[in-house]
Enzyme design. Structure first.
Site, PDB file in Angstrom:
ATOM      1  CE  LYS A 100      -2.186  -1.588   4.675  1.00  0.00           C
ATOM      2  NZ  LYS A 100      -3.098  -2.130   3.759  1.00  0.00           N
ATOM      3  CE  LYS A 200      -6.175  -1.615   5.676  1.00  0.00           C
ATOM      4  NZ  LYS A 200      -7.012  -1.862   4.590  1.00  0.00           N
TER       5      LYS A 200
HETATM    6  P1  NDP Z   1       3.294  -2.447  -3.955  1.00  0.00           P
HETATM    7  O1  NDP Z   1       4.051  -4.151  -4.305  1.00  0.00           O
HETATM    8  O2  NDP Z   1       2.642  -2.342  -5.954  1.00  0.00           O
HETATM    9  O3  NDP Z   1       4.189  -0.938  -4.768  1.00  0.00           O
HETATM   10  C1  NDP Z   1       5.317  -0.990  -3.812  1.00  0.00           C
HETATM   11  C2  NDP Z   1       6.947  -0.640  -4.509  1.00  0.00           C
HETATM   12  O4  NDP Z   1       7.997  -0.365  -3.899  1.00  0.00           O
HETATM   13  C3  NDP Z   1       7.514  -1.449  -5.784  1.00  0.00           C
HETATM   14  O5  NDP Z   1       7.246  -1.331  -6.465  1.00  0.00           O
HETATM   15  C4  NDP Z   1       8.861  -1.825  -4.938  1.00  0.00           C
HETATM   16  O6  NDP Z   1       9.660  -2.693  -5.816  1.00  0.00           O
HETATM   17  C5  NDP Z   1       9.084  -1.035  -3.946  1.00  0.00           C
HETATM   18  N1  NDP Z   1      10.335  -1.415  -3.258  1.00  0.00           N
HETATM   19  C6  NDP Z   1      10.182  -2.071  -2.100  1.00  0.00           C
HETATM   20  N2  NDP Z   1      11.329  -2.470  -1.191  1.00  0.00           N
HETATM   21  C7  NDP Z   1      11.677  -1.381  -1.314  1.00  0.00           C
HETATM   22  C8  NDP Z   1      13.344  -0.412  -1.320  1.00  0.00           C
HETATM   23  N3  NDP Z   1      13.606  -1.455  -0.097  1.00  0.00           N
HETATM   24  N4  NDP Z   1      14.218  -0.139  -2.385  1.00  0.00           N
HETATM   25  C9  NDP Z   1      13.078   0.475  -3.484  1.00  0.00           C
HETATM   26  N5  NDP Z   1      11.716   0.487  -3.725  1.00  0.00           N
HETATM   27  C10 NDP Z   1      11.163  -0.849  -2.589  1.00  0.00           C
HETATM   28  O7  NDP Z   1       2.853  -2.138  -3.230  1.00  0.00           O
HETATM   29  P2  NDP Z   1       1.520  -1.114  -3.021  1.00  0.00           P
HETATM   30  O8  NDP Z   1       1.889   0.387  -3.576  1.00  0.00           O
HETATM   31  O9  NDP Z   1       0.145  -2.351  -3.295  1.00  0.00           O
HETATM   32  O10 NDP Z   1       1.793  -1.223  -0.983  1.00  0.00           O
HETATM   33  C11 NDP Z   1       2.094   0.097  -1.023  1.00  0.00           C
HETATM   34  C12 NDP Z   1       2.151   0.167   0.585  1.00  0.00           C
HETATM   35  O11 NDP Z   1       1.036   0.243   0.577  1.00  0.00           O
HETATM   36  C13 NDP Z   1       1.880  -0.384   1.911  1.00  0.00           C
HETATM   37  O12 NDP Z   1       2.117  -1.076   2.536  1.00  0.00           O
HETATM   38  C14 NDP Z   1       0.885  -1.580   1.597  1.00  0.00           C
HETATM   39  O13 NDP Z   1       0.412  -2.549   2.437  1.00  0.00           O
HETATM   40  C15 NDP Z   1      -0.179   0.347   1.835  1.00  0.00           C
HETATM   41  N6  NDP Z   1      -1.730   0.648   0.878  1.00  0.00           N
HETATM   42  C16 NDP Z   1      -1.781   0.324  -0.539  1.00  0.00           C
HETATM   43  C17 NDP Z   1      -3.005   0.048  -0.970  1.00  0.00           C
HETATM   44  C18 NDP Z   1      -3.878   0.025  -1.939  1.00  0.00           C
HETATM   45  O14 NDP Z   1      -4.711  -0.871  -2.593  1.00  0.00           O
HETATM   46  N7  NDP Z   1      -2.383  -1.563  -3.419  1.00  0.00           N
HETATM   47  C19 NDP Z   1      -4.128   0.660  -0.487  1.00  0.00           C
HETATM   48  C20 NDP Z   1      -3.590   1.509   0.833  1.00  0.00           C
HETATM   49  C21 NDP Z   1      -2.431   0.925   1.610  1.00  0.00           C
HETATM   50  P3  NDP Z   1       9.578  -4.143  -6.624  1.00  0.00           P
HETATM   51  O15 NDP Z   1       8.192  -4.337  -6.829  1.00  0.00           O
HETATM   52  O16 NDP Z   1      10.248  -4.162  -7.611  1.00  0.00           O
HETATM   53  O17 NDP Z   1       9.694  -5.103  -5.443  1.00  0.00           O
HETATM   54  N1  HSE Z   2      -5.319  -4.733   1.018  1.00  0.00           N
HETATM   55  C1  HSE Z   2      -5.681  -3.607   1.537  1.00  0.00           C
HETATM   56  C2  HSE Z   2      -6.728  -3.934   1.436  1.00  0.00           C
HETATM   57  C3  HSE Z   2      -5.235  -2.738   1.224  1.00  0.00           C
HETATM   58  O1  HSE Z   2      -7.382  -4.000  -0.039  1.00  0.00           O
HETATM   59  O2  HSE Z   2      -7.881  -3.069   2.244  1.00  0.00           O
HETATM   60  C4  HSE Z   2      -5.479  -0.768   1.503  1.00  0.00           C
HETATM   61  O3  HSE Z   2      -5.120  -0.894   2.471  1.00  0.00           O
END
Ligand code: NDP
Ligand code: HSE
Length: 403
Positions: A100, A200
């Site tokens: 987002k 959001k």
């Molecule tokens: P995480 O930190 O769990 O996952 C992100 C992943 O991307 C990590 O494994 C990270 O690696 C990798 N990464 C980061 N930068 C790079 C790069 N340059 N090249 C390759 N890989 C990379 O985050 P989330 O899964 O929680 O969130 C992902 C997105 O989704 C965010 O924008 C978040 O706001 C959104 N989101 C998350 C929700 C949730 O419930 N978690 C819900 C809704 C949206 P490393 O860990 O090694 O840095």
């Molecule tokens: N950090 C966010 C939340 C993830 O707690 O709602 C979902 O966008």
């Protein structure tokens, strides 16, 4: 067969792979073709993971592979994620994202880029986690003039507020739990200071108006000042405390938007949204009120929304899915003139003075509490309230807007 690449194998990205694999019969049927995760891009390796053989570290391999038609961006941030998204769209690869921050910051540009290259930029997971809300706004409520949107849009803060209310838990320990469950942002300040909910509501407001609503211009307050004492009074008053993101159309190209904790009447449907659940309350000029409810964060609910976009892209390969979100900025009204009624907690010794200064319509005493009292004001301008409260100084122990 349609080849998919997943950028970022963290909470959401690993969920995307799991949903595509676990629900493959359904997902393939609805896509009209088999979906195959060809690459997973991450910074790390995942030895022992069932998909370890698909993990790569070089984005160029994805962008230069003509077999990859759809990219899921689940990395987060506005640096590499922005560059990779642009590069993929320029090659005609559709991008589905949960990011987002990126959508709020560069949404119109990325949509324009996608459409110029006959592909799509979809972001159902960017608001409300697993709740379908972007698609209803884009495709279902198309006969409506949407007048207002109010949402509980952050799972982490709703989880924290619910635990504080129901278990009397302390802020720090519940935040840690939310982080362990994968709800919180990498920097949880974005959650607790309201920035995530702000991004959001900016996205929803942009879809509501068709103009760009700049998240950086939205008044935003988080939940860090909400205390256990506030909950004691909320309970006594038949209310709950929720972080609400609100947006209302004022006129052509103008919206009033804000994010702040509100003391909300227990009978309102949003007061019943607890834990990681989110809800979006939409008011249209024909339909009236409708509410969209579900899990607002977490691996599989969010991944389910990303994969729903993948299926949509698969069904529309080479065709544009319309989304009305212009580059032109909407005007964001200043909140200082907005009329709001307030809950105010004051030192007992200052009750009479506060009552007179704020024109209280009701006071509240909780048995057993001698140090503080609460009062409820009539609606008054934000600027007037701030001035009067400032004059009362440290006699004011807490304030919350009423909803
Ligand atoms: P995480 O930190 O769990 O996952 C992100 C992943 O991307 C990590 O494994 C990270 O690696 C990798 N990464 C980061 N930068 C790079 C790069 N340059 N090249 C390759 N890989 C990379 O985050 P989330 O899964 O929680 O969130 C992902 C997105 O989704 C965010 O924008 C978040 O706001 C959104 N989101 C998350 C929700 C949730 O419930 N978690 C819900 C809704 C949206 P490393 O860990 O090694 O840095
Ligand atoms: N950090 C966010 C939340 C993830 O707690 O709602 C979902 O966008």
């Amino acid at each position: 067969m349609i080849n998919v690449a997943v950028l970022g194998y963290g909470t959401v990205g690993s969920g995307v792979v799991e949903v595509i694999e676990k629900n493959k019969d359904m997902v393939n049927k609805k896509s009209g073709q088999e979906l195959r995760v060809k690459y997973i891009l991450d910074l790390r390796d995942f030895p022992g993971d069932p998909y370890a053989d698909r993990v790569i570290h070089d984005f160029d391999k994805i962008v230069n592979d003509d077999e990859v038609a759809i990219v899921c961006e689940t990395m987060g941030g506005v640096g590499a994620a922005y560059q990779f998204t642009k590069a993929a769209l320029e090659k005609g690869k559709s991008v589905c994202t949960s990011n987002k921050e990126l959508v709020a910051k560069h949404g119109p540009e990325l949509l324009r880029l996608a459409h110029a290259h006959n592909c799509n930029y979809l972001f159902e997971a960017s608001v409300g986690g697993g709740i379908p809300i972007i698609r209803p706004l884009n495709y279902s409520l198309t006969a409506e003039r949407i007048e207002a949107i109010t949402g509980i849009l952050n799972g982490t803060t709703n989880y924290i507020l619910t635990k504080m209310e129901q278990d009397g838990a302390d802020f720090e320990s519940v935040l840690k739990e939310a982080q362990e469950k994968g709800y919180a942002e990498r920097n949880p300040e974005a959650d607790v200071e309201g920035h995530d909910a702000c991004r959001k509501i900016a996205i929803l407001s942009s879809l509501m108006t068709g103009k760009n609503v700049d998240s950086e211009k939205i008044y935003t307050e988080g939940i860090t000042k909400v205390t256990a004492d506030d909950f004691v009074y909320a309970k006594a008053a038949g209310r709950s405390i929720k972080l609400l993101a609100r947006s209302r159309v004022l006129g052509e190209d103008e919206v009033l938007a804000m994010v702040a904790p509100f003391m909300i009447d227990k009978s309102h449907p949003l007061a019943m949204v607890n834990g990681v659940f989110n809800a979006v309350f939409v008011t249209g000029n024909m339909l009236g009120d409708s509410m969209y409810y579900g899990r607002g964060a977490g691996k599989l609910p969010t991944a389910s929304a990303v994969v729903s976009d993948v299926v949509d892209c698969a069904r529309h390969l080479g065709r544009i899915i319309m989304c009305f979100w212009e580059d032109k900025d909407a005007h964001i009204a200043d909140i200082s003139g907005v009329e709001t009624a307030w809950f105010v907690r004051v030192k007992t010794s200052a009750l009479q003075q506060a009552q007179a200064a704020l024109g209280a319509v009701r006071t509240l005493e909780v048995p057993g509490r001698s140090e503080d009292r609460a009062l409820f004001t009539k609606p008054m301008k934000e600027s007037e309230f701030a001035k009067k409260c400032g004059e009362l100084g440290s006699d004011v122990l807490g304030t919350l807007r009423l909803y």
